[in-house]
Design a protein around this motif. Structure first.
Motif, PDB file in Angstrom:
ATOM      1  N   GLU A  30     -11.757  17.271  -9.045  1.00  0.00           N
ATOM      2  CA  GLU A  30     -12.694  17.323 -10.161  1.00  0.00           C
ATOM      3  C   GLU A  30     -12.128  18.231 -11.246  1.00  0.00           C
ATOM      4  OE1 GLU A  30     -17.324  18.622 -11.095  1.00  0.00           O
ATOM      5  OE2 GLU A  30     -16.546  18.604  -9.040  1.00  0.00           O
ATOM      6  N   VAL A  31     -12.191  17.783 -12.485  1.00  0.00           N
ATOM      7  CA  VAL A  31     -11.663  18.553 -13.608  1.00  0.00           C
ATOM      8  C   VAL A  31     -12.801  19.318 -14.281  1.00  0.00           C
ATOM      9  CG1 VAL A  31     -10.529  18.428 -15.852  1.00  0.00           C
ATOM     10  CG2 VAL A  31      -9.771  16.938 -13.992  1.00  0.00           C
ATOM     11  N   THR A  32     -12.639  20.624 -14.437  1.00  0.00           N
ATOM     12  CA  THR A  32     -13.617  21.466 -15.111  1.00  0.00           C
ATOM     13  C   THR A  32     -13.275  21.540 -16.595  1.00  0.00           C
ATOM     14  OG1 THR A  32     -13.888  22.802 -13.108  1.00  0.00           O
ATOM     15  CG2 THR A  32     -14.678  23.746 -15.178  1.00  0.00           C
ATOM     16  N   GLN A  33     -14.263  21.298 -17.448  1.00  0.00           N
ATOM     17  CA  GLN A  33     -14.038  21.318 -18.887  1.00  0.00           C
ATOM     18  C   GLN A  33     -14.719  22.513 -19.532  1.00  0.00           C
ATOM     19  OE1 GLN A  33     -15.300  17.260 -20.089  1.00  0.00           O
ATOM     20  NE2 GLN A  33     -13.133  16.898 -20.505  1.00  0.00           N
ATOM     21  N   TYR A  34     -14.076  23.051 -20.576  1.00  0.00           N
ATOM     22  CA  TYR A  34     -14.582  24.232 -21.272  1.00  0.00           C
ATOM     23  C   TYR A  34     -14.593  23.991 -22.781  1.00  0.00           C
ATOM     24  CZ  TYR A  34     -13.422  26.692 -16.887  1.00  0.00           C
ATOM     25  OH  TYR A  34     -13.340  27.099 -15.576  1.00  0.00           O
ATOM     26  N   GLY A  61       3.157  20.440 -31.399  1.00  0.00           N
ATOM     27  CA  GLY A  61       2.863  19.263 -30.595  1.00  0.00           C
ATOM     28  C   GLY A  61       2.386  19.593 -29.189  1.00  0.00           C
ATOM     29  N   TRP A  62       2.975  20.628 -28.563  1.00  0.00           N
ATOM     30  CA  TRP A  62       2.610  20.935 -27.179  1.00  0.00           C
ATOM     31  C   TRP A  62       1.195  21.488 -27.063  1.00  0.00           C
ATOM     32  CZ3 TRP A  62       1.747  25.989 -25.266  1.00  0.00           C
ATOM     33  CH2 TRP A  62       2.073  27.032 -26.161  1.00  0.00           C
ATOM     34  N   LEU A  63       0.630  21.987 -28.183  1.00  0.00           N
ATOM     35  CA  LEU A  63      -0.741  22.492 -28.170  1.00  0.00           C
ATOM     36  C   LEU A  63      -1.750  21.443 -28.635  1.00  0.00           C
ATOM     37  CD1 LEU A  63      -0.511  26.180 -29.488  1.00  0.00           C
ATOM     38  CD2 LEU A  63      -1.252  25.406 -27.221  1.00  0.00           C
ATOM     39  N   ASP A  64      -1.274  20.267 -28.993  1.00  0.00           N
ATOM     40  CA  ASP A  64      -2.152  19.228 -29.516  1.00  0.00           C
ATOM     41  C   ASP A  64      -2.715  18.374 -28.378  1.00  0.00           C
ATOM     42  OD1 ASP A  64      -3.516  17.677 -31.322  1.00  0.00           O
ATOM     43  OD2 ASP A  64      -1.804  16.394 -31.795  1.00  0.00           O
ATOM     44  N   SER A  65      -3.420  19.032 -27.462  1.00  0.00           N
ATOM     45  CA  SER A  65      -4.029  18.349 -26.319  1.00  0.00           C
ATOM     46  C   SER A  65      -5.076  19.281 -25.709  1.00  0.00           C
ATOM     47  CB  SER A  65      -2.964  18.011 -25.266  1.00  0.00           C
ATOM     48  OG  SER A  65      -2.635  19.151 -24.496  1.00  0.00           O
ATOM     49  N   PRO A  66      -5.935  18.768 -24.824  1.00  0.00           N
ATOM     50  CA  PRO A  66      -6.953  19.618 -24.190  1.00  0.00           C
ATOM     51  C   PRO A  66      -6.420  20.475 -23.037  1.00  0.00           C
ATOM     52  CG  PRO A  66      -7.636  17.299 -24.293  1.00  0.00           C
ATOM     53  CD  PRO A  66      -6.165  17.346 -24.531  1.00  0.00           C
ATOM     54  N   LEU A  67      -5.140  20.423 -22.746  1.00  0.00           N
ATOM     55  CA  LEU A  67      -4.592  21.181 -21.623  1.00  0.00           C
ATOM     56  C   LEU A  67      -4.756  22.682 -21.828  1.00  0.00           C
ATOM     57  CD1 LEU A  67      -1.274  19.210 -21.028  1.00  0.00           C
ATOM     58  CD2 LEU A  67      -3.374  19.069 -19.681  1.00  0.00           C
ATOM     59  N   ILE A  68      -4.984  23.397 -20.739  1.00  0.00           N
ATOM     60  CA  ILE A  68      -5.074  24.865 -20.767  1.00  0.00           C
ATOM     61  C   ILE A  68      -3.751  25.408 -20.248  1.00  0.00           C
ATOM     62  CG2 ILE A  68      -6.294  26.892 -19.898  1.00  0.00           C
ATOM     63  CD1 ILE A  68      -8.770  25.133 -19.570  1.00  0.00           C
ATOM     64  N   TYR A  69      -3.015  26.060 -21.128  1.00  0.00           N
ATOM     65  CA  TYR A  69      -1.660  26.494 -20.790  1.00  0.00           C
ATOM     66  C   TYR A  69      -1.610  27.957 -20.353  1.00  0.00           C
ATOM     67  CZ  TYR A  69       0.531  22.257 -22.621  1.00  0.00           C
ATOM     68  OH  TYR A  69       0.931  20.962 -22.813  1.00  0.00           O
ATOM     69  N   ASP A  85      -6.465  21.261 -12.902  1.00  0.00           N
ATOM     70  CA  ASP A  85      -7.862  20.863 -12.740  1.00  0.00           C
ATOM     71  C   ASP A  85      -8.803  21.509 -13.763  1.00  0.00           C
ATOM     72  OD1 ASP A  85      -7.584  23.403 -11.807  1.00  0.00           O
ATOM     73  OD2 ASP A  85      -8.545  23.058  -9.869  1.00  0.00           O
ATOM     74  N   SER A  86      -8.274  21.963 -14.902  1.00  0.00           N
ATOM     75  CA  SER A  86      -9.095  22.573 -15.952  1.00  0.00           C
ATOM     76  C   SER A  86      -8.634  22.072 -17.313  1.00  0.00           C
ATOM     77  CB  SER A  86      -9.014  24.101 -15.897  1.00  0.00           C
ATOM     78  OG  SER A  86      -9.500  24.588 -14.659  1.00  0.00           O
ATOM     79  N   ARG A  87      -9.585  21.809 -18.207  1.00  0.00           N
ATOM     80  CA  ARG A  87      -9.274  21.299 -19.540  1.00  0.00           C
ATOM     81  C   ARG A  87     -10.247  21.879 -20.564  1.00  0.00           C
ATOM     82  NH1 ARG A  87      -5.840  19.498 -16.766  1.00  0.00           N
ATOM     83  NH2 ARG A  87      -4.978  17.378 -16.628  1.00  0.00           N
ATOM     84  N   TRP A  88      -9.789  21.925 -21.828  1.00  0.00           N
ATOM     85  CA  TRP A  88     -10.698  22.135 -22.944  1.00  0.00           C
ATOM     86  C   TRP A  88     -11.352  20.788 -23.266  1.00  0.00           C
ATOM     87  CZ3 TRP A  88     -11.544  27.032 -24.023  1.00  0.00           C
ATOM     88  CH2 TRP A  88     -10.522  27.971 -23.867  1.00  0.00           C
ATOM     89  N   VAL A  89     -12.488  20.807 -23.948  1.00  0.00           N
ATOM     90  CA  VAL A  89     -13.129  19.551 -24.336  1.00  0.00           C
ATOM     91  C   VAL A  89     -12.394  18.894 -25.509  1.00  0.00           C
ATOM     92  CG1 VAL A  89     -15.398  20.255 -23.498  1.00  0.00           C
ATOM     93  CG2 VAL A  89     -14.754  20.749 -25.872  1.00  0.00           C
ATOM     94  N   GLY A  90     -11.590  19.660 -26.209  1.00  0.00           N
ATOM     95  CA  GLY A  90     -10.759  19.153 -27.305  1.00  0.00           C
ATOM     96  C   GLY A  90      -9.515  20.011 -27.374  1.00  0.00           C
ATOM     97  N   GLU A 176     -10.366  30.157 -15.191  1.00  0.00           N
ATOM     98  CA  GLU A 176     -11.633  30.719 -15.667  1.00  0.00           C
ATOM     99  C   GLU A 176     -11.401  32.011 -16.434  1.00  0.00           C
ATOM    100  OE1 GLU A 176     -15.851  31.283 -16.046  1.00  0.00           O
ATOM    101  OE2 GLU A 176     -14.714  29.534 -15.409  1.00  0.00           O
ATOM    102  N   GLY A 177     -10.594  32.910 -15.858  1.00  0.00           N
ATOM    103  CA  GLY A 177     -10.295  34.167 -16.544  1.00  0.00           C
ATOM    104  C   GLY A 177      -9.544  33.942 -17.840  1.00  0.00           C
ATOM    105  N   GLY A 178      -8.600  33.003 -17.822  1.00  0.00           N
ATOM    106  CA  GLY A 178      -7.841  32.696 -19.033  1.00  0.00           C
ATOM    107  C   GLY A 178      -8.710  32.133 -20.130  1.00  0.00           C
ATOM    108  N   VAL A 179      -9.629  31.244 -19.774  1.00  0.00           N
ATOM    109  CA  VAL A 179     -10.533  30.650 -20.758  1.00  0.00           C
ATOM    110  C   VAL A 179     -11.392  31.716 -21.428  1.00  0.00           C
ATOM    111  CG1 VAL A 179     -12.637  29.251 -20.949  1.00  0.00           C
ATOM    112  CG2 VAL A 179     -10.612  28.321 -19.825  1.00  0.00           C
ATOM    113  N   ARG A 180     -11.998  32.571 -20.635  1.00  0.00           N
ATOM    114  CA  ARG A 180     -12.874  33.611 -21.198  1.00  0.00           C
ATOM    115  C   ARG A 180     -12.089  34.540 -22.125  1.00  0.00           C
ATOM    116  NH1 ARG A 180     -16.962  30.578 -20.627  1.00  0.00           N
ATOM    117  NH2 ARG A 180     -17.387  29.995 -18.461  1.00  0.00           N
ATOM    118  N   ALA A 181     -10.883  34.891 -21.724  1.00  0.00           N
ATOM    119  CA  ALA A 181     -10.062  35.770 -22.554  1.00  0.00           C
ATOM    120  C   ALA A 181      -9.614  35.062 -23.830  1.00  0.00           C
ATOM    121  CB  ALA A 181      -8.854  36.254 -21.759  1.00  0.00           C
TER     122      ALA A 181
END
Length: 203
Positions: A30-34, A61-69, A85-90, A176-181
């Motif tokens: 399951e992919v979690t979206q933020y 270009g490498w940042l032009d996707s919903p991937l969380i790097y 298993d984690s993505r941004w919504v855009g 999760e920690g990366g997203v919040r930061a």
């Protein structure tokens, strides 16, 4: 004469088993979206006194996707990697553009103009996203890094240009920690950007 019947039974059984193995959701994680969540209602709001054309945020270009790097700086700092298993919504550029437009629109009576609106404005804002990533300095220890450059244009003439950056420590060494930061660092950069932009736009 029994061979064809046996063959048919084996074929039917094989198809049934293969159908079970490719059932939806049987093995894919399951992919979690933020997203960035609601904006801070207590954020400073200097007054924007006239209309401002805000272009979409551009990004590599490498940042032009919903991937969380993330980047393992202690191991191979030149290789960004993405959580499975984690993505941004855009894309990060889209999320930051939404934040910038929202903050500017709420900051005064001038209003924000989108390129698709077809309306004119005396000033325009261009933003280039340079870095948006979770960096691990050591195993279990990471921070969010956000960097961008903004340009204010007046009648196709460069009025002002400035780079902004922010870093925030991640509470946990995971997506999760990366997203919040990253959200916190982005809001810090957007606050700086909005204040500078309004100061750069003359009355």
């Amino acid at each position: 004469m029994r061979a064809p019947s046996v063959y048919i039974c084996v074929l039917v059984l094989g198809l049934a088993c293969s159908g079970c193995s490719i059932a939806p959701g049987s093995s894919s994680p399951e992919v979690t979206q933020y997203d960035f969540g609601p904006a801070d209602p207590n954020a400073p709001s200097p007054g924007l006194k006239q209309a401002l054309l805000v272009y979409d945020v551009s990004a590599p270009g490498w940042l032009d996707s919903p991937l969380i790097y993330y980047r393992l700086a202690y191991q191979d700092a030149a290789r960004p990697q993405a959580y499975a298993d984690s993505r941004w919504v855009g894309s990060p550029a889209e999320l930051i553009a939404g934040r910038v437009r929202g903050r500017l629109a709420a900051s005064g009576k001038g209003g924000v103009v989108h390129p698709a609106d077809g309306n004119r404005a005396s000033y325009a804002l261009r933003v280039e996203l340079g870095e948006f990533i979770q960096v691990f300095d050591a195993p279990g220890q990471s921070k969010a890094v956000v960097r961008l450059r903004a340009s204010v244009l007046g009648r196709n003439v460069l009025v002002a240009q400035k780079s902004f950056s922010a870093e925030r420590r991640a509470a946990t060494p995971d997506a999760e920690g990366g997203v919040r930061a990253l959200i916190a660092a982005s809001d810090e950069v957007v606050d700086q950007l909005v204040t500078w932009t309004i100061a750069s736009v003359k009355d």
